[in-house]
Design a protein around this motif. Structure first.
Motif, short mmCIF file in Angstrom:
data_model
loop_
_atom_site.label_atom_id
_atom_site.label_comp_id
_atom_site.label_asym_id
_atom_site.label_seq_id
_atom_site.Cartn_x
_atom_site.Cartn_y
_atom_site.Cartn_z
N PHE A 72 -78.03 71.20 1.70
CA PHE A 72 -77.46 70.20 1.22
C PHE A 72 -78.61 69.27 0.68
CE2 PHE A 72 -74.57 71.69 4.53
CZ PHE A 72 -73.46 71.48 4.08
N THR A 73 -78.32 68.54 -0.33
CA THR A 73 -79.46 67.62 -0.83
C THR A 73 -78.84 66.09 -0.67
OG1 THR A 73 -79.77 68.94 -2.90
CG2 THR A 73 -80.76 66.90 -2.97
N SER A 74 -79.69 65.15 -0.02
CA SER A 74 -79.37 63.93 0.33
C SER A 74 -79.11 63.19 -1.02
CB SER A 74 -80.57 63.12 1.22
OG SER A 74 -81.62 63.18 0.59
N ARG A 75 -78.15 62.22 -0.88
CA ARG A 75 -77.80 61.57 -2.38
C ARG A 75 -78.04 60.06 -1.87
NH1 ARG A 75 -72.65 59.94 -5.19
NH2 ARG A 75 -73.50 59.97 -7.50
N LEU A 80 -74.00 63.75 0.99
CA LEU A 80 -74.80 65.00 0.95
C LEU A 80 -74.28 65.68 -0.37
CD1 LEU A 80 -74.97 65.86 4.60
CD2 LEU A 80 -76.93 64.96 3.20
N VAL A 81 -74.97 66.44 -1.14
CA VAL A 81 -74.49 67.00 -2.13
C VAL A 81 -74.93 68.60 -1.71
CG1 VAL A 81 -74.65 67.83 -4.38
CG2 VAL A 81 -74.86 65.51 -3.83
N PRO A 90 -67.24 69.51 9.64
CA PRO A 90 -67.79 68.54 10.46
C PRO A 90 -68.00 68.68 11.78
CG PRO A 90 -65.50 68.17 9.01
CD PRO A 90 -65.93 69.60 9.28
N GLY A 91 -69.30 67.65 11.98
CA GLY A 91 -69.86 67.95 13.26
C GLY A 91 -71.26 68.94 13.30
N THR A 92 -71.28 69.89 12.15
CA THR A 92 -72.34 70.73 12.24
C THR A 92 -73.62 70.04 12.08
OG1 THR A 92 -70.98 72.54 11.09
CG2 THR A 92 -73.26 73.01 10.89
N TRP A 93 -74.67 70.65 12.82
CA TRP A 93 -75.81 69.98 12.71
C TRP A 93 -76.85 70.33 11.72
CZ3 TRP A 93 -77.29 66.08 15.60
CH2 TRP A 93 -76.84 65.69 16.91
N LEU A 94 -77.40 69.41 11.24
CA LEU A 94 -78.53 69.86 9.85
C LEU A 94 -79.75 69.51 10.52
CD1 LEU A 94 -76.31 68.51 6.80
CD2 LEU A 94 -76.44 71.03 7.89
N GLN A 95 -80.81 69.85 9.51
CA GLN A 95 -82.14 69.75 9.93
C GLN A 95 -83.03 69.49 8.74
OE1 GLN A 95 -83.60 72.74 12.82
NE2 GLN A 95 -83.82 74.21 11.12
N GLY A 96 -83.91 68.77 8.89
CA GLY A 96 -84.88 68.71 7.72
C GLY A 96 -86.13 67.76 8.02
N GLU A 97 -86.64 67.19 6.75
CA GLU A 97 -87.81 66.40 6.96
C GLU A 97 -87.73 65.68 5.73
OE1 GLU A 97 -92.48 66.28 8.56
OE2 GLU A 97 -91.45 68.13 8.37
N ASP A 98 -88.24 64.19 5.69
CA ASP A 98 -88.69 63.60 4.44
C ASP A 98 -89.92 62.94 4.73
OD1 ASP A 98 -87.98 61.52 6.07
OD2 ASP A 98 -86.13 60.93 4.82
N ALA A 99 -90.23 62.06 4.09
CA ALA A 99 -91.97 61.48 3.99
C ALA A 99 -91.83 60.51 5.55
CB ALA A 99 -92.13 60.46 2.92
N ILE A 122 -81.76 58.57 4.41
CA ILE A 122 -82.74 59.58 3.99
C ILE A 122 -83.08 59.55 2.68
CG2 ILE A 122 -82.68 62.24 4.03
CD1 ILE A 122 -80.70 62.40 6.33
N GLN A 123 -84.20 59.98 2.33
CA GLN A 123 -84.86 59.72 1.20
C GLN A 123 -84.18 60.62 0.16
OE1 GLN A 123 -89.06 60.46 1.66
NE2 GLN A 123 -89.44 58.44 1.81
N ARG A 124 -83.76 60.18 -1.12
CA ARG A 124 -83.14 60.93 -2.16
C ARG A 124 -83.73 62.38 -2.49
NH1 ARG A 124 -81.37 56.01 -6.27
NH2 ARG A 124 -80.40 54.77 -4.69
N GLY A 125 -82.94 63.34 -2.43
CA GLY A 125 -83.37 64.59 -2.88
C GLY A 125 -83.92 65.37 -1.73
N THR A 126 -83.71 64.74 -0.49
CA THR A 126 -84.13 65.62 0.73
C THR A 126 -83.26 66.94 0.87
OG1 THR A 126 -85.24 63.79 1.73
CG2 THR A 126 -85.01 65.59 3.22
N LEU A 127 -84.00 67.93 1.27
CA LEU A 127 -83.11 68.98 1.43
C LEU A 127 -82.91 69.31 2.79
CD1 LEU A 127 -84.62 71.38 -1.34
CD2 LEU A 127 -82.54 70.45 -1.26
N LEU A 128 -81.59 69.63 3.10
CA LEU A 128 -81.29 69.75 4.47
C LEU A 128 -80.62 71.18 4.83
CD1 LEU A 128 -79.49 66.41 5.37
CD2 LEU A 128 -81.97 67.05 5.81
N SER A 129 -80.87 71.87 5.96
CA SER A 129 -80.63 73.30 6.28
C SER A 129 -79.77 73.17 7.76
CB SER A 129 -81.68 74.05 6.50
OG SER A 129 -82.49 74.30 5.58
N PHE A 130 -78.86 74.27 7.77
CA PHE A 130 -78.17 74.28 8.99
C PHE A 130 -79.30 74.54 10.19
CE2 PHE A 130 -74.60 76.39 6.57
CZ PHE A 130 -73.90 75.31 6.56
#
Length: 303
Positions: A72-75, A80-81, A90-99, A122-130
């Motif tokens: 997913f990409t934060s919008r 999320l896109v 719904p309820g699924t955990w995602l993880q990632g990191e921004d600045a 979440i900063q725009r364009g941040t990518l999130l994974s399961f």
């Protein structure tokens, strides 16, 4: 499960952000290639955009596995896109990191739109994974991103014994492709390769089952050339490695870009089946994975 498979399962690489998994593979290759039967020439770096090519001996066939995953990409406004085709549960955990820092949040869905519940923007364009949770039981593995970590693992095991051939680790497959055209051109113009195998993951269906061997796809939304399929099946029978034949009307892989290219390269998808595709709980069989590795070893030697 060995350490290599666990290591690559724990690395996020949503389409467009494959640098970390590419670096991991390069480190593994450089460290291990002296112990392989043949030490390959390695092509990678900025001009290859995180893609990796390994050239062994005098190649006649190339094997491809994609490094990227869905995500997913934060919008804006907590939206999320999807990247590729992840299942929105719904309820699924995602993880990632921004600045600002690490992110752990859950998926929410409202009126067909996808959101996160993280307590700050979440900063725009941040990518999130399961979020990864690896589970093993009764000869199976269940985790996020078996598609296509199992394909990567199979080709890395192939590298240990391969004497002649090309192994390619590619990007962008889950989101429509994009890296294959220049890789195909580079491979064809330098080594005149006319045969390709696609190491990827397909779905468990009424005709593809767990614990029954590797999967040879006779067609998906694209159709490989029949004479090449006949040779693949003849060699698969000769190898005595258990396999299943798949016939589907939809779906695709890096094979579609080979077929759409201007180069006369035959291709075939040979992979492994999984349950719960594009979810955090993809499930596959270790027996099938072992069959996939053995079949690649035989085909790359005898095609």
């Amino acid at each position: 499960m060995d350490d290599l498979l666990k290591e690559i399962l724990l690395i996020n690489s949503v389409s467009g952000d494959e640098s970390r998994i590419s670096d991991c593979l390069i480190n593994h290759i450089v460290k291990r290639r002296s112990s392989w039967n043949v030490s390959p020439k390695i092509f990678f770096g900025n001009e290859f955009h995180e893609n990796i090519l390994l050239v062994f001996g005098n190649p006649q066939t190339a094997a491809f596995a994609h490094m990227d995953t869905v995500g997913f990409t934060s919008r804006y406004e907590n939206q999320l896109v999807p990247v590729g085709g992840p299942e929105v549960i719904p309820g699924t955990w995602l993880q990632g990191e921004d600045a600002v820092g690490a992110i752990r949040c859950r998926i929410q869905e409202q009126q067909g739109n996808v959101y996160h519940d993280f307590p700050r923007a979440i900063q725009r364009g941040t990518l999130l994974s399961f979020e990864q949770d690896i589970r093993m039981a009764a000869g199976t593995i269940e985790a996020a991103y078996l598609d296509n970590r199992l394909g990567l693992y199979a080709l890395l095991k192939l590298c240990e014994t391969l004497e002649n051939g090309i192994v390619a680790f590619t990007t962008y497959e889950e989101h429509g492709g994009g890296s294959m055209p220049f890789l195909i051109r580079f491979i064809y113009e330098n080594w005149a390769i006319k045969q390709a195998l696609i190491a990827d993951v397909t779905w468990i269906t009424d005709g593809v089952h767990l614990h029954q061997g590797a999967v040879i796809s006779l067609r998906d939304s694209f159709i490989p050339r029949k004479t090449f399929l006949n040779e693949i099946i003849r060699l698969a029978e000769e190898s005595e490695v258990p396999y299943q034949l798949e016939v589907e009307a939809a779906g695709g892989s890096d094979g579609r870009e080979i077929q759409m290219s201007p180069y006369p390269i035959d291709w075939c998808f040979i992979g492994i089946g999984e349950e719960n595709p594009h979810t955090p709980s993809e499930k596959a069989s270790f027996f099938d994975l072992d069959c996939m590795i053995k079949l690649y070893q035989y085909l790359m030697q005898n095609l």
